[in-house]
Design a protein around this motif. Structure first.
Motif, PDB file in Angstrom:
ATOM      1  N   GLU A 175      -6.334   7.193   2.823  1.00 15.05           N
ATOM      2  CA  GLU A 175      -6.577   5.746   2.821  1.00 15.05           C
ATOM      3  C   GLU A 175      -8.062   5.431   2.890  1.00 15.05           C
ATOM      4  OE1 GLU A 175      -4.882   1.809   2.967  1.00 15.05           O
ATOM      5  OE2 GLU A 175      -3.743   3.662   3.083  1.00 15.05           O
ATOM      6  N   GLU A 176      -8.775   6.185   3.733  1.00 14.39           N
ATOM      7  CA  GLU A 176     -10.198   5.880   3.945  1.00 14.39           C
ATOM      8  C   GLU A 176     -11.066   6.250   2.751  1.00 14.39           C
ATOM      9  OE1 GLU A 176      -9.188   9.748   6.163  1.00 14.39           O
ATOM     10  OE2 GLU A 176      -8.334   7.750   5.889  1.00 14.39           O
ATOM     11  N   ASP A 177     -10.507   6.979   1.785  1.00 16.92           N
ATOM     12  CA  ASP A 177     -11.282   7.359   0.608  1.00 16.92           C
ATOM     13  C   ASP A 177     -11.284   6.276  -0.470  1.00 16.92           C
ATOM     14  OD1 ASP A 177     -11.926   9.903   1.611  1.00 16.92           O
ATOM     15  OD2 ASP A 177      -9.984  10.701   0.984  1.00 16.92           O
ATOM     16  N   LEU A 178     -10.482   5.229  -0.277  1.00 20.49           N
ATOM     17  CA  LEU A 178     -10.344   4.200  -1.299  1.00 20.49           C
ATOM     18  C   LEU A 178     -11.290   3.033  -1.028  1.00 20.49           C
ATOM     19  CD1 LEU A 178      -6.451   4.128  -1.591  1.00 20.49           C
ATOM     20  CD2 LEU A 178      -8.086   5.587  -2.779  1.00 20.49           C
ATOM     21  N   VAL A 179     -11.772   2.414  -2.089  1.00 19.66           N
ATOM     22  CA  VAL A 179     -12.728   1.304  -1.992  1.00 19.66           C
ATOM     23  C   VAL A 179     -12.265   0.179  -2.917  1.00 19.66           C
ATOM     24  CG1 VAL A 179     -15.093   0.573  -2.503  1.00 19.66           C
ATOM     25  CG2 VAL A 179     -14.684   2.765  -1.381  1.00 19.66           C
ATOM     26  N   GLU A 180     -12.330  -1.042  -2.417  1.00 20.97           N
ATOM     27  CA  GLU A 180     -12.026  -2.254  -3.199  1.00 20.97           C
ATOM     28  C   GLU A 180     -10.641  -2.195  -3.850  1.00 20.97           C
ATOM     29  OE1 GLU A 180     -15.155  -3.091  -5.984  1.00 20.97           O
ATOM     30  OE2 GLU A 180     -16.447  -3.987  -4.468  1.00 20.97           O
ATOM     31  N   VAL A 181      -9.660  -1.757  -3.095  1.00 26.63           N
ATOM     32  CA  VAL A 181      -8.302  -1.690  -3.639  1.00 26.63           C
ATOM     33  C   VAL A 181      -7.358  -2.674  -2.951  1.00 26.63           C
ATOM     34  CG1 VAL A 181      -8.564   0.737  -4.273  1.00 26.63           C
ATOM     35  CG2 VAL A 181      -7.553   0.144  -2.056  1.00 26.63           C
ATOM     36  N   ASP A 182      -7.820  -3.368  -1.932  1.00 22.85           N
ATOM     37  CA  ASP A 182      -6.914  -4.178  -1.118  1.00 22.85           C
ATOM     38  C   ASP A 182      -6.149  -5.212  -1.941  1.00 22.85           C
ATOM     39  OD1 ASP A 182      -7.721  -2.745   1.022  1.00 22.85           O
ATOM     40  OD2 ASP A 182      -9.088  -4.256   1.842  1.00 22.85           O
ATOM     41  N   GLY A 183      -6.863  -5.944  -2.810  1.00 24.54           N
ATOM     42  CA  GLY A 183      -6.203  -6.985  -3.594  1.00 24.54           C
ATOM     43  C   GLY A 183      -5.165  -6.410  -4.540  1.00 24.54           C
ATOM     44  N   ASN A 184      -5.544  -5.369  -5.271  1.00 24.76           N
ATOM     45  CA  ASN A 184      -4.609  -4.748  -6.215  1.00 24.76           C
ATOM     46  C   ASN A 184      -3.444  -4.079  -5.483  1.00 24.76           C
ATOM     47  OD1 ASN A 184      -5.985  -5.475  -8.545  1.00 24.76           O
ATOM     48  ND2 ASN A 184      -7.266  -3.650  -8.538  1.00 24.76           N
ATOM     49  N   ARG A 185      -3.739  -3.458  -4.348  1.00 26.88           N
ATOM     50  CA  ARG A 185      -2.680  -2.789  -3.591  1.00 26.88           C
ATOM     51  C   ARG A 185      -1.663  -3.811  -3.080  1.00 26.88           C
ATOM     52  NH1 ARG A 185      -4.949   1.053   0.681  1.00 26.88           N
ATOM     53  NH2 ARG A 185      -5.890  -0.886   1.424  1.00 26.88           N
ATOM     54  N   LYS A 186      -2.155  -4.926  -2.578  1.00 27.66           N
ATOM     55  CA  LYS A 186      -1.264  -5.965  -2.063  1.00 27.66           C
ATOM     56  C   LYS A 186      -0.369  -6.511  -3.163  1.00 27.66           C
ATOM     57  CE  LYS A 186      -1.292 -10.349   0.478  1.00 27.66           C
ATOM     58  NZ  LYS A 186      -2.144 -11.401   1.100  1.00 27.66           N
ATOM     59  N   LYS A 187      -0.953  -6.744  -4.346  1.00 22.23           N
ATOM     60  CA  LYS A 187      -0.175  -7.272  -5.459  1.00 22.23           C
ATOM     61  C   LYS A 187       0.896  -6.274  -5.892  1.00 22.23           C
ATOM     62  CE  LYS A 187      -2.384  -9.786  -8.354  1.00 22.23           C
ATOM     63  NZ  LYS A 187      -3.277 -10.281  -9.440  1.00 22.23           N
ATOM     64  N   LEU A 188       0.526  -4.994  -5.955  1.00 22.06           N
ATOM     65  CA  LEU A 188       1.483  -3.964  -6.366  1.00 22.06           C
ATOM     66  C   LEU A 188       2.608  -3.835  -5.340  1.00 22.06           C
ATOM     67  CD1 LEU A 188       2.257  -1.767  -8.344  1.00 22.06           C
ATOM     68  CD2 LEU A 188       0.666  -0.203  -7.199  1.00 22.06           C
ATOM     69  N   GLU A 189       2.270  -3.892  -4.075  1.00 19.56           N
ATOM     70  CA  GLU A 189       3.296  -3.817  -3.027  1.00 19.56           C
ATOM     71  C   GLU A 189       4.260  -4.997  -3.115  1.00 19.56           C
ATOM     72  OE1 GLU A 189       0.626  -1.464   0.384  1.00 19.56           O
ATOM     73  OE2 GLU A 189       0.873  -3.647   0.453  1.00 19.56           O
ATOM     74  N   GLN A 190       3.727  -6.177  -3.417  1.00 19.10           N
ATOM     75  CA  GLN A 190       4.586  -7.363  -3.542  1.00 19.10           C
ATOM     76  C   GLN A 190       5.556  -7.221  -4.707  1.00 19.10           C
ATOM     77  OE1 GLN A 190       1.695 -10.497  -3.871  1.00 19.10           O
ATOM     78  NE2 GLN A 190       1.515 -10.791  -1.652  1.00 19.10           N
ATOM     79  N   TRP A 191       5.067  -6.686  -5.823  1.00 17.25           N
ATOM     80  CA  TRP A 191       5.937  -6.508  -6.986  1.00 17.25           C
ATOM     81  C   TRP A 191       7.051  -5.503  -6.702  1.00 17.25           C
ATOM     82  CZ3 TRP A 191       1.413  -6.092 -11.025  1.00 17.25           C
ATOM     83  CH2 TRP A 191       0.904  -7.370 -11.279  1.00 17.25           C
ATOM     84  N   LEU A 192       6.723  -4.452  -5.969  1.00 16.99           N
ATOM     85  CA  LEU A 192       7.735  -3.432  -5.677  1.00 16.99           C
ATOM     86  C   LEU A 192       8.746  -3.912  -4.639  1.00 16.99           C
ATOM     87  CD1 LEU A 192       5.701  -0.086  -5.611  1.00 16.99           C
ATOM     88  CD2 LEU A 192       6.855  -1.190  -7.514  1.00 16.99           C
ATOM     89  N   ALA A 193       8.286  -4.739  -3.723  1.00 14.64           N
ATOM     90  CA  ALA A 193       9.151  -5.171  -2.621  1.00 14.64           C
ATOM     91  C   ALA A 193       9.795  -6.532  -2.873  1.00 14.64           C
ATOM     92  CB  ALA A 193       8.346  -5.215  -1.326  1.00 14.64           C
ATOM     93  N   GLY A 194       9.623  -7.092  -4.055  1.00 16.01           N
ATOM     94  CA  GLY A 194      10.135  -8.428  -4.340  1.00 16.01           C
ATOM     95  C   GLY A 194      11.648  -8.517  -4.262  1.00 16.01           C
ATOM     96  N   ASP A 195      12.130  -9.751  -4.185  1.00 16.50           N
ATOM     97  CA  ASP A 195      13.569  -9.988  -4.058  1.00 16.50           C
ATOM     98  C   ASP A 195      14.301  -9.907  -5.399  1.00 16.50           C
ATOM     99  OD1 ASP A 195      13.223 -10.401  -1.348  1.00 16.50           O
ATOM    100  OD2 ASP A 195      12.853 -12.555  -1.590  1.00 16.50           O
ATOM    101  N   GLU A 196      13.557  -9.832  -6.490  1.00 17.59           N
ATOM    102  CA  GLU A 196      14.178  -9.784  -7.811  1.00 17.59           C
ATOM    103  C   GLU A 196      15.067  -8.545  -7.946  1.00 17.59           C
ATOM    104  OE1 GLU A 196      15.534 -10.528 -11.286  1.00 17.59           O
ATOM    105  OE2 GLU A 196      14.086 -11.952 -10.443  1.00 17.59           O
ATOM    106  N   LEU A 197      16.349  -8.752  -8.221  1.00 19.06           N
ATOM    107  CA  LEU A 197      17.294  -7.635  -8.330  1.00 19.06           C
ATOM    108  C   LEU A 197      17.241  -6.964  -9.700  1.00 19.06           C
ATOM    109  CD1 LEU A 197      20.437  -9.072  -6.479  1.00 19.06           C
ATOM    110  CD2 LEU A 197      18.726  -7.464  -5.619  1.00 19.06           C
ATOM    111  N   GLU A 198      16.790  -7.686 -10.712  1.00 23.61           N
ATOM    112  CA  GLU A 198      16.695  -7.106 -12.051  1.00 23.61           C
ATOM    113  C   GLU A 198      15.667  -5.975 -12.053  1.00 23.61           C
ATOM    114  OE1 GLU A 198      17.947  -6.307 -15.493  1.00 23.61           O
ATOM    115  OE2 GLU A 198      18.640  -8.268 -14.788  1.00 23.61           O
TER     116      GLU A 198
END
Length: 916
Positions: A175-198
């Motif tokens: 984790e500590e090796d990554l830089v400037e990924v917070d925004g992209n990581r958050k967006k990707l996590e939201q897409w994977l964890a979304g309520d959309e069943l499709e």
């Protein structure tokens, strides 16, 4: 690669054996049919041999560039093919000439024509010799290069394997090796964890080395617990559908079900059935890393079933076509790191943690310069940081790295993974894109390419082949878009219709491409004090001069092989052109814009292969009559030169596609006569291939001939009299491809009675009075409104507010009115000009009120008001322009300035101004 050279030679031989050349040759040499038939037979055999050789080279691994035996063989192939290209050019030149007009006029001393048969026999002898050498060279491959084939064809290539190893390493970064990924990581996590069943498809897209795999792996590790099953599969370019299916089964079944014992013997259908049955009732997460083609995903589409369980498929790719596979709105395009992010990542990598990863003060300035060269690519930053980590942390050592960074990238074994990631993108380019890509690397770092000019150069170089009914320029634009989609080039700006206007090549990508250019003898860059190799020692066909103090043409013998010379330094001696005309008879591209050239030598006509002549901004006032012999010329650029009239023989250049002869004296067009064109006294009707005519001085004869130019895309006409408008309108009606039109009347009181415009026009500029002084009743824009995005009206003398009529142009993004309106008020109503981004109003002396209603010009970004002397108060509704980024008030009165400063409605708005 050498296959690029071969492909171009194959295409040229194809022209020589095509119907047009064959018919011409038969007419020219009807008394020597036997010799001609033998010659053409040899050419056909050479062409077949080259096509086989091309196919062989296309399958070779880039790793073989380090195999000395293979490299020597490829170098010999390249030199031989270059020689074949020269012979074919000689043949085509011989076939294309009319011998009864004096053939010696076309060739220099040493190439005189004793008789036609001697010339034909000479070419035939050279072709026969080339055929023998080609066969011998192919046999030499079987004797000496056979070991190159073994081991590399059936298995994944070395570079693919090394890249996959790097991807595996990237997956394990902490984790500590990554830089400037917070925004992209958050967006990707939201897409994977979304309520959309499709079941949805998420794509991480970006050029190689940006950290797509690293980001995906970081999120993957955290999210797997939210899925019933999961797996990670690296696809790459050399994937096997069967192997990928087996990997999916082994990973997905792990700890969930018993892997079929006969998996190694199962066919594809059985593998797919096993996977579908397993996934049907499970919420799954599948990561497909390094996907290069949409077909790779389509091959698996029957397996990644839509089971309405909230399943997710994540793809990482550097290809734009693959990114389009994403579910709506679920493409994450990674960008290079910011300067601060780049510095942070570099310090983490280059300096020990026990020093808190801080850069010593004395190294900071140099270290920043090193990091800036990486242009935000994490892979390059980390690699350079690790290089410094194992070296002395001294100013001398860092300066050595800084000065040698270009060399280190290409040669240092510890940076091999950087090379491999970027070479991989090149390796899998189609052959037709490789030349276009390498060509861009011949220009300087951070060079801003203009789409239209580069496309003209690509076409002239012979890189572009026609496709169906599309023009070569349209095909070339497709090439450019493809290189952008593959992340080999970076868009700088696009026009309102989404077409690329300008672009750049990333510096790191360029350095590796420059190395490929050198290895493949594709082209040479000459820069004073940096030039490392002699043209005498190379078989390069292209020379791009970045900076030159002395005349290299005087002392270098290798210039006779050159096909292209591009000069980017305007201080180059003006003697360059005469020397080229004398020494480089095979020249196809001459781009000498900006050089202080005053005279074009008569010898220019001897360059029978010339397809591009660029003398923009030169001091040339006359062209020699010999210009009419350049029968292959496609582009003639004399823009901004002193040219006033073209020679009478210009009409013989029937292949000419682009003609630039404009000269601007006032780019803002505030003066009525703000520019000029040239007169074409005779032969305009013969230039039926013209796509660009900028600019023409209207005359009786040229106006009558204009209608023959039905392929025009861009047209500028100056000095237009009212009596010409009928002919011009009739001509325009037949120009269905026209997208840009400028018409300048001969006098400010001359009325432009144009009855209609072509429907595909995108940019229009009219200088002169419009009929009836109003646009309301004019049929001028009735057919052109759908695609029009840029409109400039000057000296129109309209008496009614033109905005109600112009508001019908719903796609308009750029509007400029200069001395166009004599009324006192203009009002922008709500809903008008929804796409307008730039509005310029100049020299409207009677205008007192400029009113903006709420909801008007909602997309406006630039507002420029110049010399509106009648306006003394702040425009009503100016507060509705708070969203405008750039507001300029030029040549305003002091009363108006005071009104601006005191008006409460302008508080908080930023603008620039100048007083009258």
């Amino acid at each position: 690669m050498a296959e690029v050279v071969i492909l171009m030679a194959v295409a040229k031989i194809g022209v020589a054996l095509g119907n047009e050349a064959m018919n011409q040759a038969t007419l020219q040499f009807y008394n020597f049919i036997t010799q001609l038939t033998e010659l053409q037979g040899s050419m056909g055999r050479i062409r077949r041999e080259l096509r086989l050789m091309h196919e062989y080279l296309c399958r070779m691994d880039i790793r073989n560039r380090n195999n000395q035996t293979y490299e020597i063989w490829v170098e010999e192939v390249r030199m031989l093919v270059h020689g074949i290209e020269d012979i074919v050019d000689e043949y085509l030149h011989l076939v294309g000439q009319k011998h009864d007009s004096g053939w010696s006029a076309y060739l220099k001393k040493g190439f005189k024509q004793p008789n036609v048969l001697f010339s034909l026999n000479r070419v035939a002898s050279l072709v026969k010799e080339a055929e023998v050498n080609l066969v011998h060279l192919f046999q030499a491959k079987d004797r000496w290069v056979s070991m190159v084939d073994s081991g590399y064809m059936n298995d994944s290539s070395y570079i693919v394997e090394r890249s996959q190893h790097l991807a595996s390493t990237s997956r394990s970064l902490a984790e500590e090796d990554l830089v400037e990924v917070d925004g992209n990581r958050k967006k990707l996590e939201q897409w994977l964890a979304g309520d959309e069943l499709e079941r949805s498809v998420v794509v991480l897209h970006g050029m190689g080395g940006l950290g797509k795999t690293t980001l995906a792996a970081n999120v993957y590790r955290k999210e797997t617990e939210n899925f019933d099953c999961h797996c990670w599969v690296s696809v790459s370019q050399t994937y096997s559908r069967e192997d990928v299916l087996k990997k999916l089964i082994k990973e997905l079944f792990k700890d969930k079900a018993i892997v079929p014992s006969n998996i190694e013997t199962m066919d594809i259908i059985s593998l797919e059935e096993a996977l579908k049955n397993f996934l049907e009732q499970r919420k799954y997460l599948i990561m497909l890393d390094d996907v290069w083609t949409p077909e790779a995903f389509h091959d698996l589409s029957g397996v990644v079933i839509r089971n309405k369980k909230g399943s997710r498929v994540v793809i990482t790719t550097r290809e734009g076509n693959v990114a389009r596979l994403a579910s709506q709105g679920q493409v994450l395009t990674l960008k290079p790191l910011s300067k601060d992010g780049s510095w942070q990542l570099f310090c983490k990598t280059a300096f020990p943690r026990d020093t808190k990863c801080e850069c010593p003060t004395e190294l900071t300035e140099l270290a920043h310069e090193v990091v800036d060269k990486c242009k935000g690519i994490p892979l390059a930053i980390v690699s350079i940081g690790k290089l410094l980590f194992v070296r002395d942390k001294t100013k001398e050592e860092l300066k050595r790295i800084h000065d040698q960074l270009d060399w280190e990238l290409v040669n240092n074994p510890s940076l091999e993974h950087v090379r491999n990631i970027l070479y991989l993108s090149y390796l899998y380019l189609p052959t037709y894109l490789k030349s276009c890509f390498l060509y861009c690397s011949l220009f300087p770092e951070d060079y801003l390419f203009k789409r239209k000019k580069l496309i003209r150069l690509w076409v002239a170089e012979g890189f572009v082949k026609g496709r169906g009914e599309s023009t070569m320029e349209e095909v070339a634009e497709g090439y450019l878009e493809e290189l952008v989609h593959r992340n080999m080039l970076q868009v700088d700006t696009r026009n309102p219709f989404g077409r690329i206007k300008s672009f750049r090549m990333h510096d790191i990508v360029r350095e590796l491409a420059v190395d490929l250019c050198r290895r493949e003898c594709f082209g040479v860059v000459y820069e004073e004090d940096k030039y490392m190799e002699s043209l005498d020692e190379m078989d390069a066909r292209r020379l791009v001069i970045h900076k030159m103090k002395k005349d290299i043409y005087q002392s270098v013998s290798g210039v006779h092989r050159l096909r292209s010379v591009i000069a980017l330094d305007i201080n180059i001696p003006s003697t360059l052109l005469p020397l080229i005309a004398m020494k480089s008879r095979y020249m196809s591209v001459l781009e000498l814009s900006g050089l202080p050239i005053e005279k074009v030598p008569d010898g220019i006509g001897d360059l029978f292969n010339l397809r591009y002549l660029g003398l923009r901004g030169s001091k040339v006032k006359l062209l020699p009559r010999s210009i009419e012999k350049l029968s292959s010329l496609l582009t003639l650029d004399l823009s901004g030169s002193g040219m006033k009239e073209l020679p009478r023989g210009i009409g013989k250049l029937k292949k000419l596609r682009q003609l630039f002869t404009d000269k601007a004296s006032d780019r803002f067009r505030r003066d009525f006569r703000c520019g000029s064109g040239v007169c074409i006294p005779k032969g305009l009707e013969n230039l039926t291939s013209l796509q660009t005519l900028v600019s023409l001085e209207a005359q009786d004869e040229s106006v009558r001939q204009l209608g023959e130019l039905r392929q025009l895309r861009s047209l500028e006409i100056w000095n237009v009299k009212g009596t010409y408008c009928g002919h011009i309108s009739a001509s325009l009606a037949g120009m269905r491809h026209l997208s840009y039109l400028h018409v300048n009347a001969s006098e400010d009181n001359e009325v432009l009675r144009l009855s209609g415009l072509p429907p595909n026009l995108q940019r229009i500029s009219l200088t002169g009075r419009l009929a009836e002084g109003t646009l309301v009743e004019s049929p001028l824009f009735q057919t052109a409104g759908r695609n029009l995005y840029s409109l400039s009206l000057s000296w129109s003398q309209m008496i009614q507010d033109p905005l109600p009529s112009l508001s019908r142009l719903s796609n308009l993004s750029d509007l400029m009115l200069t001395r166009a309106y004599r009324g006192k008020q203009m009002t922008f109503l709500a809903g008008w000009f929804p796409k307008l981004k730039t509005l310029r109003l100049r020299d409207l002396p009677n205008l007192e009120v400029l009113e903006m209603k709420e909801g008007a010009v909602v997309s406006l970004e630039i507002l420029t008001l110049v010399n509106l002397e009648g306006m003394v108060e702040v425009p009503p509704g100016i507060e509705f322009l708070a969203h405008v980024k750039h507001i300029s008030f030029r040549e305003i009165t002091s009363e108006f300035l005071t009104s601006l400063r005191q008006c409460p409605r302008t508080q908080g708005m930023q603008w620039r101004h100048t007083l009258r």
